[in-house]
Design an enzyme around this catalytic site. Sequence first.
Site, PDB file in Angstrom:
ATOM      1  N   CYS A 177      42.497  33.524  29.995  1.00 26.13           N
ATOM      2  CA  CYS A 177      41.510  32.663  29.396  1.00 26.13           C
ATOM      3  C   CYS A 177      42.218  31.546  28.646  1.00 26.13           C
ATOM      4  CB  CYS A 177      40.681  33.466  28.393  1.00 26.13           C
ATOM      5  SG  CYS A 177      40.093  35.008  29.083  1.00 26.13           S
ATOM      6  N   ARG A 190      41.978  27.559  33.078  1.00 21.60           N
ATOM      7  CA  ARG A 190      42.353  28.962  32.887  1.00 21.60           C
ATOM      8  C   ARG A 190      41.191  29.918  33.134  1.00 21.60           C
ATOM      9  NH1 ARG A 190      46.612  30.220  29.284  1.00 21.60           N
ATOM     10  NH2 ARG A 190      48.040  28.480  29.219  1.00 21.60           N
ATOM     11  N   TRP A 206      38.046  33.910  31.861  1.00 16.59           N
ATOM     12  CA  TRP A 206      38.128  34.368  33.249  1.00 16.59           C
ATOM     13  C   TRP A 206      38.032  35.888  33.151  1.00 16.59           C
ATOM     14  CZ3 TRP A 206      41.498  37.372  36.339  1.00 16.59           C
ATOM     15  CH2 TRP A 206      41.320  37.219  37.720  1.00 16.59           C
ATOM     16  N   ASN A 249      43.374  35.946  24.772  1.00 14.11           N
ATOM     17  CA  ASN A 249      43.839  35.698  26.138  1.00 14.11           C
ATOM     18  C   ASN A 249      44.883  36.760  26.445  1.00 14.11           C
ATOM     19  OD1 ASN A 249      44.755  34.593  28.582  1.00 14.11           O
ATOM     20  ND2 ASN A 249      46.208  33.243  27.546  1.00 14.11           N
ATOM     21  N   GLY A 250      44.651  37.541  27.498  1.00 13.87           N
ATOM     22  CA  GLY A 250      45.596  38.602  27.852  1.00 13.87           C
ATOM     23  C   GLY A 250      44.829  39.853  28.246  1.00 13.87           C
ATOM     24  N   GLU A 282      48.494  27.833  54.292  1.00 11.90           N
ATOM     25  CA  GLU A 282      47.883  26.994  53.264  1.00 11.90           C
ATOM     26  C   GLU A 282      46.493  26.522  53.703  1.00 11.90           C
ATOM     27  OE1 GLU A 282      48.343  26.564  50.271  1.00 11.90           O
ATOM     28  OE2 GLU A 282      47.417  24.659  49.739  1.00 11.90           O
ATOM     29  N   LYS A 337      43.040  27.375  51.672  1.00 14.14           N
ATOM     30  CA  LYS A 337      42.112  26.341  51.178  1.00 14.14           C
ATOM     31  C   LYS A 337      40.678  26.682  51.571  1.00 14.14           C
ATOM     32  CE  LYS A 337      44.084  24.995  48.909  1.00 14.14           C
ATOM     33  NZ  LYS A 337      45.301  25.021  48.244  1.00 14.14           N
ATOM     34  N   GLU A 349      39.383  29.718  49.586  1.00 10.96           N
ATOM     35  CA  GLU A 349      39.206  29.450  48.158  1.00 10.96           C
ATOM     36  C   GLU A 349      37.906  28.723  47.863  1.00 10.96           C
ATOM     37  OE1 GLU A 349      43.329  28.645  45.840  1.00 10.96           O
ATOM     38  OE2 GLU A 349      42.901  27.250  47.443  1.00 10.96           O
ATOM     39  N   HIS A 377      49.800  40.134  68.278  1.00 13.49           N
ATOM     40  CA  HIS A 377      50.057  41.497  67.809  1.00 13.49           C
ATOM     41  C   HIS A 377      48.950  41.994  66.886  1.00 13.49           C
ATOM     42  CE1 HIS A 377      53.936  41.366  69.691  1.00 13.49           C
ATOM     43  NE2 HIS A 377      54.201  40.216  69.068  1.00 13.49           N
ATOM     44  N   LYS A 405      42.283  27.941  37.786  1.00 10.85           N
ATOM     45  CA  LYS A 405      43.370  27.042  38.179  1.00 10.85           C
ATOM     46  C   LYS A 405      44.715  27.694  37.887  1.00 10.85           C
ATOM     47  CE  LYS A 405      44.965  23.032  39.492  1.00 10.85           C
ATOM     48  NZ  LYS A 405      45.114  23.089  40.959  1.00 10.85           N
TER      49      LYS A 405
HETATM   50  C1  G6P Z   1      45.908  30.162  41.139  1.00  8.30           C
HETATM   51  C2  G6P Z   1      45.340  28.880  41.713  1.00  8.30           C
HETATM   52  C3  G6P Z   1      46.115  28.466  42.953  1.00  8.30           C
HETATM   53  C4  G6P Z   1      47.591  28.346  42.617  1.00  8.30           C
HETATM   54  C5  G6P Z   1      48.139  29.639  42.000  1.00  8.30           C
HETATM   55  C6  G6P Z   1      49.524  29.439  41.438  1.00  8.30           C
HETATM   56  O1  G6P Z   1      45.643  31.201  41.996  1.00  8.30           O
HETATM   57  O2  G6P Z   1      43.973  29.037  42.024  1.00  8.30           O
HETATM   58  O3  G6P Z   1      45.647  27.222  43.424  1.00  8.30           O
HETATM   59  O4  G6P Z   1      48.305  28.043  43.773  1.00  8.30           O
HETATM   60  O5  G6P Z   1      47.312  30.047  40.915  1.00  8.30           O
HETATM   61  O6  G6P Z   1      49.445  28.517  40.391  1.00  8.30           O
HETATM   62  P1  G6P Z   1      50.656  27.681  39.845  1.00  8.30           P
HETATM   63  O7  G6P Z   1      50.086  26.877  38.717  1.00  8.30           O
HETATM   64  O8  G6P Z   1      51.681  28.672  39.380  1.00  8.30           O
HETATM   65  O9  G6P Z   1      51.158  26.847  40.944  1.00  8.30           O
END
Ligand code: G6P
Length: 628
Positions: free
Chosen positions: A2, A27, A74, A100-101, A501, A505, A508, A524, A623
Site C-alpha cells: 500500500c 502501490r 492493495w 504498508n506490509g 510480454e 499485456k 493484465e 509440446h 503498479k
Molecule cells: C507489477 C506491475 C508490472 C511490473 C512489475 C515489476 O506487477 O504491475 O507492470 O512489471 O510489478 O515492477 P517494477 O517496478 O519492479 O518494474
Amino acid sequence: MCGIVGYIGSRDASEFLVEGLRRLEYRGYDSAGVAVIDRGAIRVCKTTGRVDALHGRLLSEPLPGHAGIGHTRWATHGPANDANAHPHVGGLGEVAVVHNGVIENYAGLRQQLEGAGFVFRSETDSEVIAHLIASCLDTQAATDAARANGAGLRRDVHASLVTAVRMALAQLRGTYGLAILFRDHPDVMIAARLGSPLVVGVGPQEHFVASDALPLAGYTDKIVYLADHQLAIVTATSLRITHRELGAVKPSVEVLQVDAGDRTLNGFDHFMLKEIHEQPESIRNAMRGRLDVENATATFGGLNLTPQQLSSVRRIILTGCGTSWHAGLLGEYLIEEWARIPVEVEYASELRYRNPPVDANTLVFAISQSGETADTLGAIREMKRTGHRTLAICNVVASSIAQEADGGIFLHAGPEIGVASTKAYTAQCMTLAMLALYFARMRHLGFEAGRRIIDDFQQLPDKLGQALQTSDQVRYVAEKYQHARNFLYLGRQYNFPTALEGALKLKEISYVHAEGYPAAEMKHGPIALVDQQTPSVFIVPRGFVYDKVMANLEEVKARGGPVIAVVQEGDRRAAQVADDVIEVPSISESLQPLINVVPLQLLAYHAALLRDCDVDKPRNLAKSVTVE
Ligand code: G6P
C-alpha cells in the site's frame, strides 16, 4: 502492500494527504482513507475505491486538522471494502494507524487481543497493530503512573509513546511501514519501518511522512530515508529518530531529487496510450549522453566500478519481476550474443530465497521500473549480504532499489502511470542493449561492429514512431477477435521475450487469458489449445529462425487456429498464410523486439477498451508490488 502518508504542521492535513495518496496510487487502489486529529478526537474518512472517491467524500464532509495520516490499499488480508480500508483505529479511539506490509503472526495476536476485550472491525492483519499499540499505551500509562507516584516525577510523554510503540512492534513478525496518530497527543506522530520503505519530508514548521519521495515533490526538497528498525518521532518543529538497538540516530537530511513529473494526459484518453506513444522519446532519453560514437561503445556514469572490475566480470545475473523480468530475458540474448558473457535471468522472488553459487566475478543487475518492488529489493539485499556487487536499472530515481544498489543506470523514461508497463519496458530493453554493447566492446567486439550497432540504435526512435502507426490496423484485429477467451503468443529467440510480454499485456488489462511461449515449444503442449476460437499471435520477423517460426505458424493453421502475424514490412509469404498481418518497420534482428512489442501493446490496449476495462488501473493489480 500500500501507500502511506502523514502530515503534521500548519497546513490543512487532508489537502496534502489526498495529493500524496494520488501519487502513491501506483502501490494499490482498492480503497483509500485518511484520519485527522480534530478537537481531541481522531476522525476517519475512508472508502472502497480510488483516491478520487475519497476526495469526493472529503469535499462533502471535510476533515479539518493539522495532523493526519492517509493510506491507499492493495488488499492482502480481507477484501476491498470500507471496513478493511485504512486507517485503523485502536482501543477506544486512542490511536490510528496506516500500514504498508504484511503481519505474519496477526492471527495469534488478534486472538490474544480479542481475549483482552479489544473489538475488531476489519479482517485485516493491520488492525492488530492499532489495538496492540493501544494496549501497550495502557500498560505504559500504568507503569508511568506507578513511577510518578514513587518518584514524584512526570515522565517525558513522547518517550512513553515511543516505549509503548516499541513494545508493540517487538511483538510483530513481518514487514511494516507505519504512521501512527495519538488522540491525546495531537502534536506528535510516530513513523516506523521494517522492510517497507518510509521517508520523512522536512519543511519549515512542518513534517511529512510517506512511503516514498514522490508525495513530497513540490512540498519540500529535504528528505530523510528511514532505515529498518528506525522509528521517527515527528512534531511540526522537530524530528527525532531512534534505532531499536543503536538508540538515537542523527537524521541525515538529503536533497530530494524528484519532481512530481508530468502526470497529465496531454490529450490522450489513457496514460497507457500516452506512454505507448512516448516511446520514441523515452528511447531517445535512455540513449542520451550514453552513446560514444567515437569509440563505438556506450558509456555509463553511475556503475561505480573500475575498468578492472568490469573487465573481470565472468557472469551476469539479471533479476526482476513481471515486465522487468521480460526485459531481462531480452538482455540475456543480447549480452550473451554480443559480449559472450554468460547471463542468467532470475525471478527476484525465487532468487531471494535460493542459494545459488555466485562467485566474486558475478555482477547482479536488479531491473525495476519503480525501484520499489519488494521481491527485487529482497533479492539485491540477499546478494549484497553475501558480498556481491549489485547494480540497479531503475526508472524512479529516489527509489529504494536505486538507493540500496551499489550503482546503476537510470532509464530516464519519465513517470510511468499506467499500471501495465510499456515505455519502461522498451527503455529497459534499450538500456540492456547499450550495456551489452559496452561489455562487448570491452572484450572482443571490433570497432566496425560496434559502430553498426550504434547506427541501429540511432534508427530505433523513428522506427518505433512508425510502428505506432499500426494502431488502426491493430484496432481492427482487436475487434475481429474481441470474443476470444484465450490467445497464444508465439515467438522465438530475440522475440520469445516479446511473446511473453505481449501475452502479459493482454492478460493484465483486458483480463483475457493469454499464454506466451517459444514458438517451437508450442508443439509440446499448448498446441492442444488450438481451435477456431483461439487466435495465435505469431511474432515472425525475417532472420535466422524465420523459416522455422513460419513452419510453426503453418502447424497452427493446419489445425484451424486463426493466426495474427506481426511481420516486417513487405513480407508477402507470411501475409499469404496468416489471417491477419501487422507490418512493422525493419531493424537489425537483435533490436527488432523493441519494434515488435509496439503493436502488441496496442492490441492489449484496444482489447481492453472493447471490453470496457479500466486500462490504467486494471483490477487486482498495482503498479508496484511492495509486498512479497
Ligand atoms: C507489477 C506491475 C508490472 C511490473 C512489475 C515489476 O506487477 O504491475 O507492470 O512489471 O510489478 O515492477 P517494477 O517496478 O519492479 O518494474
